[in-house]
Every structure is written in structure tokens, then in C-alpha cells.
Design a protein around this motif. Sequence first.
Motif, PDB file in Angstrom:
ATOM      1  N   ALA A   1       0.825  -1.203   0.000  1.00  0.00           N
ATOM      2  CA  ALA A   1       0.000   0.000   0.000  1.00  0.00           C
ATOM      3  C   ALA A   1       0.863   1.259   0.000  1.00  0.00           C
ATOM      4  CB  ALA A   1      -0.931  -0.002   1.212  1.00  0.00           C
TER       5      ALA A   1
ATOM      6  N   ASN B   1       0.426   2.280  -3.802  1.00  0.00           N
ATOM      7  CA  ASN B   1      -0.734   3.148  -3.728  1.00  0.00           C
ATOM      8  C   ASN B   1      -0.340   4.577  -3.350  1.00  0.00           C
ATOM      9  OD1 ASN B   1      -3.163   4.105  -1.553  1.00  0.00           O
ATOM     10  ND2 ASN B   1      -3.800   3.561  -3.618  1.00  0.00           N
TER      11      ASN B   1
ATOM     12  N   GLY C   1      -6.523   4.854   1.717  1.00  0.00           N
ATOM     13  CA  GLY C   1      -5.854   4.752   0.432  1.00  0.00           C
ATOM     14  C   GLY C   1      -5.819   6.085  -0.299  1.00  0.00           C
TER      15      GLY C   1
ATOM     16  N   THR D   1      -8.457  -3.377  -0.980  1.00  0.00           N
ATOM     17  CA  THR D   1      -7.118  -2.796  -1.066  1.00  0.00           C
ATOM     18  C   THR D   1      -6.009  -3.816  -0.906  1.00  0.00           C
ATOM     19  OG1 THR D   1      -6.691  -2.370   1.296  1.00  0.00           O
ATOM     20  CG2 THR D   1      -8.128  -0.819   0.145  1.00  0.00           C
TER      21      THR D   1
END
Length: 492
Positions: free
Chosen positions: A105, A109, A270, A326
Amino acid sequence: MRRRYRHIEDFMLHPTEVQSQLLSKLLSKASSTEWGSKYQFSKLKTYNDFRSSVPLQNYESLQAHIDRIRQGEQNVLWPTEIKWFAKSSGTTSAKSKFLPVSQEAIEENHFKGGRDLLSFFCNNVDETKMFSGYSLRLGGSTTFNSTNHETYYGDLSAVLIENLPFWVEMRSTPNQAIALMDEWETKIEKIVDSTIKQNVTSFFGVPSWMLVLCRRVLEKTGAENLLEVWPNLELYAHGGVSFTPYRKQFEELIPKPDFKYLETYNASEGFFAIQDSFDADGMLLMLNNGIFYEFIPMNEYKGLESRAIPIWEVEKDVNYAMVITTNAGLWRYVIGDTVKFTSIAPYRIAITGRTKLFINAFGEELIIDNAEKAVQEACLKTDAEVREFTAAPFYMAGSDSGAHEWIIEFSRRPKSLEDFETILDDSLRALNSDYEAKRHKNMALKAPIVHEAKQELFHHWLKQKGKLGGQHKVPRLANDRDLIEELLELNR
């Protein structure tokens, strides 16, 4: 940064394929986790398989699993080690949420979203010298988990600062030691002292706190505006709250016609969307950054019993609750935000609000549950009874901090209205960590302004609107001032 734009164009041109492939990748990677075994991820081949097999989630439904990960368990929701948690404002059952942040992440992301933002900027500006100076970041702080010193939590911005690659750290200011300080008043002073002599070319941060910092810079330097301190300023990338109430104030602080503003949608869960051009209507939804998206039409919203749809079925100008899956282990997670699509070729969104009533004008994320519990506590301690109330943001004039403005109709007045106000404020601090942070020493948010309503004020307002009856209610929180201005006028 300009070359990077070609990768962005791929998902803009092929959104269905990109999102479908991403879902398959997420399911495959997590198939051996506890969650993946429970819902048989290895057997899910299509989106419809996924939707029919995996139920919608929220923080309450996932909290027990997240708490186990915070205690050191792994391979519960996501296969790789999770040691970072983004602390966010609470829910109906907890003061704070702790959202898992995997290394994927962080890299695929959040950092990727940051690079994409810079790519959009460079593709919209012919000549830029932004990279010759420093980016001023204004983030939170991190701390050790009180029960397990192998996991850490903090504001998302602080988690990202802790993990920045060295080449980004070299072009960022202030240094990490100052950026992660947890005492805000001292932190602001340290940031001002360490940056006023540097060549700052861009800002990144929440508008309410950035205003506090910028005004302190002017006080410290005696400058009329920020360009006298930092003449090469080019960009402010903002997010977290609506920028509309702040734009005029920033334009006065930075009187530069070609100064650029870019909006981002970067939440604890996110990095979702970025304004891809300065005149774009809405923000481009980032479809290849590790998150699979679903949407629930708000006219059909039934909480976790709702039916979600994939991005290839959405329509323009429909209000949707957003659902995310996610690369940190949030599976079909209803984040509580509502959006509408301003464009579907490519997919651009605008944030329209929350699935529940809220105030988030200064980054405080005050939800109706917080407000109702705080009013209840104030009534209990002052022997009062409240018939109706509503609250909204109040924007102070000039350089002063904002506040929340309340109109409360009592069926039994408190013994002391002043005590009622104090207890209300104290209760909100205890219930909501983001409100508590903004109230610290009145830096971003002053004490509540409470007006006592005339008897039957809310009844008269409903009657005026033709909304008398059991199905019609006065909204108890609003993120704009439309309702409260009408009530204040009636209350004169």
C-alpha cells in the motif's frame, strides 16, 4: 514525470480490463490468508463470484481482525507483514480507527499516487522549477503501539514520512525529526524556523493546518505575503477537507496569478483520486494503484446489506457510497464517503459527503454519533434536556481559527449554559481524536459557539419548509452553513 503519463493513459483508456485484472491479482495474492481461506478466494474467478461470496465490511466488522494484527499476528487479512497502522477518527464504538498499511500500500498506492500527482503537474506546466527547491510537508506524528512494540501507528502522513525513500527526503522540508513531532505548537515553530530561509517551491497538507503555518511564517518574518519569503512557490496540493472556504485566503497569502492548486483524495484507507488538470471537473480515479472500487447508489443504500456495482456500471451525477478492496487487506470495505462521477470517460469523481451526517471543515471528521453523545453528556451533567439541535462550521474573519456553531433548543434549560458549552467541548474531545487534535490550544479550531434557540424554532423551520411530520427531521450536522444561517435568521 512526463514520461510517466503514458502509464496513466493506459487505465484511462482501458478501465474495465485494468480493474478486473487488479481484482484477480489481489484475490490470488491473499488466497492463503485466513480471510482468503474463509471466503475461498482461490475459487473466485469473476467479479460476480467475488460480490456474491464476500460480504461488505466496515471498521466495526473488521476491528477484531485488525486488533489481532496490531498485536503481532500476520497473514490474517493480507499475506505480507503489516507493522504500520494509519490512525483515523473514530466510529460509533471507538475513539480512533487503526487502518492497516502494508508495504504494498505504501509503495504501490500512496507513493505511486504522489508520483502520479507530480506527473499531472508536469504535464500541465510547460516550464517548472519546482524540483530545484523543497516541498514543504505538514504531517502528523507516529508512536509505538502501547501493547506491541513491533507495530506502529500514527497519522497517515506521518506513516508515509517514516517510509519515504532517501531521494524524496532530500527534497522535502522540514527534516524528519521535526516533521514527526507530536506537540503541534512547538512543531509549527520548528517548521517555521527551519524553512523560512529555504527555497520552498511547493506545499503538501490539509488547508486548515497549512493556514496556521503560513500565518505564523508571516508573523515571524514580518512579510506581507508568502512570496516575499518563498518567491518560487508554484504548487499547493491539498486534500482532506473542502478547499472552497480556504481558496480566497490562500490567494491573499500567495498573490501569484499562475500559482497552481491541485486537489487530492488521499484518505487513511488509500490514495484514491487526483485532479489531473487545473480546470478538470472532478478528480481522476486512479484505477491501477492497488485498489479495486465498487459503488452503492445512495438511493438504495442499506449499510452492509447493500448491493454494490463495479466501476463499469456507474453513471454520471448519481450519488454513490464508495467501497474499496485494497492491497492492505480491506475487503469490500465501505469507507463512509459518498461521491458522484463528473465524467466516465475517463472516470472522474467529486466528493459529495458522507454516508452519515458529519462536519469536516477543518479536518475534524465529526460524525453525528459524536455530537449526540456529547450533547447527552452535557445534559446529564447540567440537568438539561435538549429538544433539537444542529451544528455547522463557522469561519472566523481574518487570521483567526474556525469553530463549530450550534443552535440548541432546550426543553429544560441547563443550570449554566457556560458549563453546558464546556462539557460539550470536553466530550467531543474525548470521543473524537481528530477533533481533539484540531482543538489543541485553539490552533485550528476554537471552542464551540452555542446559541440558545427560541422555543419551537425548529418546528417553525420545518413548517416553513413544508416538512412537518414524522418522516422529516432537522439535520443535526451539516458541513455547510445553509441550514444554520436560515435558523439564525429565524432566531432573531
